[in-house]
Design an enzyme around this catalytic site. Structure first.
Site, PDB file in Angstrom:
ATOM      1  N   SER A 239       0.997  -1.039  -0.145  1.00 34.79           N
ATOM      2  CA  SER A 239      -0.248   0.159   0.029  1.00 34.79           C
ATOM      3  C   SER A 239       0.762   1.263   0.612  1.00 34.79           C
ATOM      4  O   SER A 239       1.814   1.138   0.559  1.00 34.79           O
ATOM      5  CB  SER A 239      -0.691   0.382   1.307  1.00 34.79           C
ATOM      6  OG  SER A 239      -1.212   1.383   1.149  1.00 34.79           O
TER       7      SER A 239
ATOM      8  N   LYS B   5      -4.501  -6.269   3.180  1.00 39.25           N
ATOM      9  CA  LYS B   5      -4.229  -5.649   2.379  1.00 39.25           C
ATOM     10  C   LYS B   5      -5.716  -4.920   1.583  1.00 39.25           C
ATOM     11  O   LYS B   5      -6.046  -4.286   1.291  1.00 39.25           O
ATOM     12  CB  LYS B   5      -3.538  -5.148   1.132  1.00 39.25           C
ATOM     13  CG  LYS B   5      -3.745  -4.431   0.228  1.00 39.25           C
ATOM     14  CD  LYS B   5      -3.153  -3.375   0.395  1.00 39.25           C
ATOM     15  CE  LYS B   5      -2.844  -2.394  -0.851  1.00 39.25           C
ATOM     16  NZ  LYS B   5      -3.695  -1.891  -1.782  1.00 39.25           N
TER      17      LYS B   5
ATOM     18  N   HIS C 147      -7.664  -3.345   5.081  1.00 42.39           N
ATOM     19  CA  HIS C 147      -7.316  -2.261   4.591  1.00 42.39           C
ATOM     20  C   HIS C 147      -7.759  -0.652   3.654  1.00 42.39           C
ATOM     21  O   HIS C 147      -8.069   0.266   3.924  1.00 42.39           O
ATOM     22  CB  HIS C 147      -5.190  -2.028   4.435  1.00 42.39           C
ATOM     23  CG  HIS C 147      -4.857  -0.194   3.521  1.00 42.39           C
ATOM     24  ND1 HIS C 147      -5.053   0.144   2.591  1.00 42.39           N
ATOM     25  CD2 HIS C 147      -3.940   0.097   4.753  1.00 42.39           C
ATOM     26  CE1 HIS C 147      -4.209   1.213   2.646  1.00 42.39           C
ATOM     27  NE2 HIS C 147      -3.904   1.677   3.987  1.00 42.39           N
ATOM     28  N   ASN C 148      -7.678  -1.412   2.436  1.00 42.20           N
ATOM     29  CA  ASN C 148      -8.842  -0.746   1.902  1.00 42.20           C
ATOM     30  C   ASN C 148      -9.781  -0.385   1.632  1.00 42.20           C
ATOM     31  O   ASN C 148     -10.438   1.063   1.391  1.00 42.20           O
ATOM     32  CB  ASN C 148      -8.700  -1.338  -0.179  1.00 42.20           C
ATOM     33  CG  ASN C 148      -6.943  -0.880  -0.746  1.00 42.20           C
ATOM     34  OD1 ASN C 148      -6.389  -0.762   0.192  1.00 42.20           O
ATOM     35  ND2 ASN C 148      -7.290  -1.592  -1.814  1.00 42.20           N
TER      36      ASN C 148
ATOM     37  N   GLU D 191     -10.009   2.424   4.151  1.00 36.24           N
ATOM     38  CA  GLU D 191      -9.494   3.627   3.201  1.00 36.24           C
ATOM     39  C   GLU D 191     -10.786   4.122   2.413  1.00 36.24           C
ATOM     40  O   GLU D 191     -10.797   5.506   2.917  1.00 36.24           O
ATOM     41  CB  GLU D 191      -8.585   2.953   2.511  1.00 36.24           C
ATOM     42  CG  GLU D 191      -8.138   4.492   1.051  1.00 36.24           C
ATOM     43  CD  GLU D 191      -7.233   4.053  -0.130  1.00 36.24           C
ATOM     44  OE1 GLU D 191      -6.485   2.934   0.863  1.00 36.24           O
ATOM     45  OE2 GLU D 191      -7.843   3.982  -0.774  1.00 36.24           O
TER      46      GLU D 191
HETATM   47  N1  LIG Z   1      -1.447   1.646  -9.114  1.00 40.51           N
HETATM   48  C1  LIG Z   1      -0.914   2.086  -7.694  1.00 40.51           C
HETATM   49  O1  LIG Z   1      -1.111   2.719  -6.726  1.00 40.51           O
HETATM   50  C2  LIG Z   1      -1.022   0.371  -7.348  1.00 40.51           C
HETATM   51  C3  LIG Z   1      -0.682   0.694  -5.479  1.00 40.51           C
HETATM   52  C4  LIG Z   1      -0.893  -1.314  -4.867  1.00 40.51           C
HETATM   53  C5  LIG Z   1      -1.004  -1.840  -5.550  1.00 40.51           C
HETATM   54  N2  LIG Z   1      -0.598  -1.128  -7.073  1.00 40.51           N
HETATM   55  C6  LIG Z   1      -1.135  -3.294  -7.944  1.00 40.51           C
HETATM   56  O2  LIG Z   1       0.450  -3.624  -8.895  1.00 40.51           O
HETATM   57  C7  LIG Z   1      -0.120  -3.944  -9.750  1.00 40.51           C
HETATM   58  C8  LIG Z   1       0.749  -3.135 -10.766  1.00 40.51           C
HETATM   59  O3  LIG Z   1       0.239  -1.644 -11.070  1.00 40.51           O
HETATM   60  P1  LIG Z   1       0.936  -0.666 -12.465  1.00 40.51           P
HETATM   61  O4  LIG Z   1       0.128   0.012 -11.905  1.00 40.51           O
HETATM   62  O5  LIG Z   1       2.241  -0.545 -12.073  1.00 40.51           O
HETATM   63  O6  LIG Z   1       0.494  -1.482 -13.483  1.00 40.51           O
HETATM   64  P2  LIG Z   1      -0.683  -2.143 -14.370  1.00 40.51           P
HETATM   65  O7  LIG Z   1      -1.303  -1.135 -15.204  1.00 40.51           O
HETATM   66  O8  LIG Z   1      -1.605  -3.059 -13.102  1.00 40.51           O
HETATM   67  O9  LIG Z   1      -0.263  -3.085 -15.142  1.00 40.51           O
HETATM   68  C9  LIG Z   1       0.938  -3.218 -15.901  1.00 40.51           C
HETATM   69  C10 LIG Z   1       1.632  -4.196 -15.728  1.00 40.51           C
HETATM   70  O10 LIG Z   1       1.358  -5.767 -16.389  1.00 40.51           O
HETATM   71  C11 LIG Z   1       2.329  -5.937 -17.450  1.00 40.51           C
HETATM   72  N3  LIG Z   1       0.949  -7.085 -17.710  1.00 40.51           N
HETATM   73  C12 LIG Z   1      -0.223  -7.072 -18.041  1.00 40.51           C
HETATM   74  N4  LIG Z   1      -0.236  -7.968 -18.443  1.00 40.51           N
HETATM   75  C13 LIG Z   1       0.894  -8.834 -18.650  1.00 40.51           C
HETATM   76  C14 LIG Z   1       0.775  -9.774 -18.664  1.00 40.51           C
HETATM   77  N5  LIG Z   1       0.110 -10.551 -19.359  1.00 40.51           N
HETATM   78  N6  LIG Z   1       2.628 -10.912 -18.700  1.00 40.51           N
HETATM   79  C15 LIG Z   1       2.998 -10.050 -18.640  1.00 40.51           C
HETATM   80  N7  LIG Z   1       2.954  -8.539 -18.490  1.00 40.51           N
HETATM   81  C16 LIG Z   1       1.449  -8.172 -17.857  1.00 40.51           C
HETATM   82  C17 LIG Z   1       2.996  -5.054 -17.963  1.00 40.51           C
HETATM   83  O11 LIG Z   1       3.521  -5.501 -19.430  1.00 40.51           O
HETATM   84  P3  LIG Z   1       3.717  -4.421 -20.377  1.00 40.51           P
HETATM   85  O12 LIG Z   1       4.112  -3.564 -19.976  1.00 40.51           O
HETATM   86  O13 LIG Z   1       4.269  -5.132 -21.402  1.00 40.51           O
HETATM   87  O14 LIG Z   1       1.988  -4.313 -20.820  1.00 40.51           O
HETATM   88  C18 LIG Z   1       2.784  -4.167 -17.285  1.00 40.51           C
HETATM   89  O15 LIG Z   1       4.250  -4.121 -16.562  1.00 40.51           O
HETATM   90  C19 LIG Z   1      -0.918  -4.429  -9.865  1.00 40.51           C
HETATM   91  O16 LIG Z   1      -1.291  -5.488  -9.884  1.00 40.51           O
HETATM   92  C20 LIG Z   1      -2.397  -3.234  -9.229  1.00 40.51           C
HETATM   93  O17 LIG Z   1      -3.344  -3.447  -8.881  1.00 40.51           O
HETATM   94  C21 LIG Z   1      -1.089  -0.211  -7.339  1.00 40.51           C
END
Ligand SMILES: NC(=O)c1ccc[n+]([C@@H]2O[C@H](COP(=O)([O-])OP(=O)(O)OC[C@H]3O[C@@H](n4cnc5c(N)ncnc54)[C@H](OP(=O)(O)O)[C@@H]3O)[C@@H](O)[C@H]2O)c1
Length: 483
Positions: free
Chosen positions: A135, A189, A192-193, A196
Site C-alpha cells: 500500500s 490489504k 486496509h483498502n 480507506e
Molecule cells: N497503482 C497503484 O497505486 C497500486 C497500488 C498498489 C498496488 N498496485 C498493484 O500493483 C500492480 C501493478 O500496478 P501498475 O499500476 O504498476 O501496473 P498495471 O497498469 O496494473 O499493469 C501494467 C503492467 O502489467 C504488465 N502485464 C500486463 N499483462 C501482462 C501479461 N499477461 N504478462 C506479463 N506482463 C503483463 C504490463 O506489461 P507490458 O508493459 O508488457 O504491458 C505492465 O508491466 C497491480 O496489480 C496493481 O493493482 C497498484
C-alpha cells in the site's frame, strides 16, 4: 543488457515495470546490499527504466530466462503486473524456470482467494509463493510502502529482511510484518483498502456538512482540516484533504473541488471487502456505505431524474459555527473509530475462517507509515491490542470507549443536523446506528426471529429457558420444544 544476463548477481528481481514495479525496483536498488534484476514483457519499458535510472545499476534482461539466470539462489522475484490473468501468466513462466526453495512474490492487488489458489499450486512444486499486499501508491512504492506479506514462515526468513529494507519506517519500526500464511497478506490489504474507503467517505461527509450547513468555503474548510490534523485526527487523508480543498482551478479560478465531476470511481477492493465481510457475517457498515455512496454518485441518470424531488421544507441553519465545527470533528472521530473497529473485526473473522494467526496489533503498527490510512490513531489501536490481544470489539477498548463516550452527543447532533437539512451522511449515521445497535440491551432481532418462526418454522431461543422452541402459528399457537 545481455552483458549482465546469466551472471546470477541479483539478490532480488522485479517483473512488471509499469509505475508500481519500476518505483519498487528503484526503491530496492537504493537500499544497501541489494542488486536488482528487472524484466518486463515489453522490453521498451525495461530500456526506459534503465536509461532513466543508471544510478540503480539494474541487472536488466529482455527474456524471462535471462532474468531468472540473473538471480542468485534462493531466487526471489516480486511480480508487479496487472492483477488477474497477467499475474497468472507470469507465475506460470517463473514456476517453469524456478527451482524448489525459490520464492515468487505477487505484490499486485490480487484477490486473496486467488492468492490461496496460487499458493497451493506453486508450493506443490516446492517453490514458495507469497502474496504481499503493498500500500502507498506510486510514491509509497518508491519511498517506502506498508507491506503485508502472506506465505510461509520459511520464505519470510529470506524475504523479510529485503521487504524491511524498502518499507516505510514508523517510529523506528519498518512497516512490514509476516501477516499469516497463504492469502492472509492480501486479505489484510483488502481490508486496509476497505477502511480507506470508509475514512475517505467520512471526511467527505464532514466537508459537505461544513460547507452546506455551516456555509464555510473550501478554503476555510481546508484551514479547519489543517487544524484538525494537529490533533487526534492527524492522518495522511486529513492532510491531503486540506491540500485538495485549497487548490484553485487555473482555468476558471474556482476551487478545484467545484470543477471536479462529482462521480467517484473505484478499482474494486472496497467491493471485495464488503462481499467478503457479508460472507463472514461481519457488519462493516461504514465501508459498505462508502462503497454505496460512490455507486450512487456514479448514476448520473438516476440523479438527474431525482434532482427535482423535494428536500426538507424549512432546513435549520447552523447558528454557532464554531460549535458545529467541533461537533463535526467529534462525529468524524467517533465514526472513524467505528470504521476501524469494524475493519479489525473483519480481519479477526477472516483469520478464524481461513486458519490464519494474525496479530492485530502488528497489523495496526505496519499501517502507521507508508500507506494511505497512515495516522497517529493507529498507535492507539496498537496499544489497545497490546493491552488486550483478544479484544472482541476495538471500540470497547478503554481509550476508544472514552473517546466515543465524550463524542456521542456531538455525533448525534451532527446526524440530526444532516437529517433535518437533507444532507446525506450515510457513513456518519450508519456508524452511529452500529454503535447504538451494539450497546443496546435488547434488539428488535427478537421480533425478526418471531417473524422467521411464523413463516418458516425457523425456531427461536428463549431468554428464560435453555433449548430451541417453535410456536404452532397455524395451529393452536401453543409453544413446543424442538429436539
Ligand atoms: N497503482 C497503484 O497505486 C497500486 C497500488 C498498489 C498496488 N498496485 C498493484 O500493483 C500492480 C501493478 O500496478 P501498475 O499500476 O504498476 O501496473 P498495471 O497498469 O496494473 O499493469 C501494467 C503492467 O502489467 C504488465 N502485464 C500486463 N499483462 C501482462 C501479461 N499477461 N504478462 C506479463 N506482463 C503483463 C504490463 O506489461 P507490458 O508493459 O508488457 O504491458 C505492465 O508491466 C497491480 O496489480 C496493481 O493493482 C497498484
Amino acid at each position: 543488457m545481455a552483458d549482465n544476463a546469466n551472471t546470477a548477481t541479483a539478490n532480488i528481481g522485479v517483473v512488471g515495470l509499469a509505475v508500481m514495479g519500476s518505483n519498487l525496483a528503484r526503491n530496492l536498488a537504493s537500499r544497501e546490499g541489494n542488486t536488482v534484476a528487472v524484466f518486463n514483457r515489453s522490453p521498451e519499458r525495461t530500456r526506459t527504466l534503465t536509461t532513466e535510472h543508471p544510478e540503480a545499476n539494474f541487472v536488466a534482461s529482455e527474456t524471462i530466462e535471462d532474468f531468472v539466470n540473473s538471480l542468485s539462489k534462493p531466487r526471489t522475484a516480486i511480480i508487479m503486473v496487472q492483477a488477474g490473468a497477467g499475474t497468472d501468466a507470469v507465475i506460470d513462466q517463473l514456476t517453469n524456470l524456478f527451482e524448489p526453495g525459490d520464492i515468487i512474490v505477487d505484490g499486485g492487488n490480487a484477490l486473496f482467494t486467488d492468492t490461496i489458489r496460487r499458493e497451493k499450486a506453486v508450493s506443490a512444486t516446492g517453490i514458495h509463493f507469497v502474496g504481499a499486499g503493498i500500500s502507498g501508491g506510486e510514491e509509497g512504492a518508491l519511498k517506502g510502502p506498508s507491506i503485508m506479506p502472506g506465505g510461509s514462515a520459511e520464505s519470510y526468513k529470506t524475504l523479510g529482511p529485503i521487504l524491511a529494507s524498502i518499507a516505510a519506517v514508523a517510529e523506528g519500526e519498518p512497516c512490514v510484518t509476516h501477516v499469516g500464511t497463504d492469502g492472509a497478506g492480501h486479505f489484510v490489504k483488502m481490508i486496509h483498502n476497505g477502511i480507506e474507503y470508509a475514512d475517505m467517505q467520512l471526511i467527505a461527509e464532514a466537508y459537505d456538512l461544513l460547507r452546506r450547513n455551516a456555509g464555510l468555503t473550501p478554503a476555510e474548510i481546508a484551514d479547519v482540516f489543517a487544524e484538525w490534523n494537529k490533533g487526534e485526527l492527524e492522518s495522511y487523508l486529513i492532510e491531503i484533504t486540506a491540500e485538495v480543498l485549497r487548490q484553485v482551478d487555473a482555468k476558471t479560478g474556482k476551487p478545484l473541488v467545484d470543477v471536479i465531476l462529482d462521480q467517484a470511481g473505484s478499482k474494486g477492493t472496497g467491493v471485495w471487502t464488503v462481499q467478503n465481510a457479508l460472507a463472514l457475517g461481519v457488519p462493516v457498515s461504514g465501508i459498505a456505505e462508502a462503497v454505496f455512496a460512490r455507486s450512487l454518485s456514479s448514476h448520473p441518470e438516476q440523479r438527474a431524474a431525482a434532482a427535482g424531488m423535494p428536500g426538507p421544507a424549512s432546513p435549520v441553519a447552523v447558528t454557532d459555527r464554531e460549535a458545529f465545527i467541533e461537533d463535526v470533528r467529534r462525529a468524524l472521530y467517533a465514526s472513524k473509530i467505528i470504521a476501524y473497529s469494524q475493519g479489525f473485526d473483519a480481519i479477526r473473522a477472516g483469520a478464524e475462517e481461513f486458519n490464519w494467526t494474525i496479530d492485530l496489533g502488528a497489523v495496526s503498527r505496519i499501517w502507521r507509515g507508508g500507506c494511505i490510512i497512515r495516522a497517529q490513531f493507529l498507535n492507539r489501536i496498537a496499544d489497545a491490542y497490546a493491552e488486550s490481544p483478544n479484544l472482541s470489539a476495538l471500540l470497547t477498548a478503554p481509550y476508544f470507549a472514552e473517546a466515543i463516550t465524550s463524542s456521542q452527543e456531538a455525533w448525534r447532533r451532527v446526524v440530526v443536523s444532516a437529517t433535518v437539512t437533507g444532507i446525506p451522511a450515510p457513513a456518519f449515521s450508519s456508524s452511529l446506528a452500529y454503535y447504538d445497535g451494539l450497546r443496546a440491551e435488547r434488539l428488535p432481532a427478537a421480533l425478526v426471529q418471531g417473524q422467521r418462526d411464523f413463516f418458516g418454522a425457523h425456531t427461536y431461543g428463549r431468554v428464560d429457558l435453555p433449548g430451541v422452541f417453535h410456536t404452532l402459528w397455524s395451529g393452536d399457537r401453543t409453544e413446543i420444544e424442538m429436539n
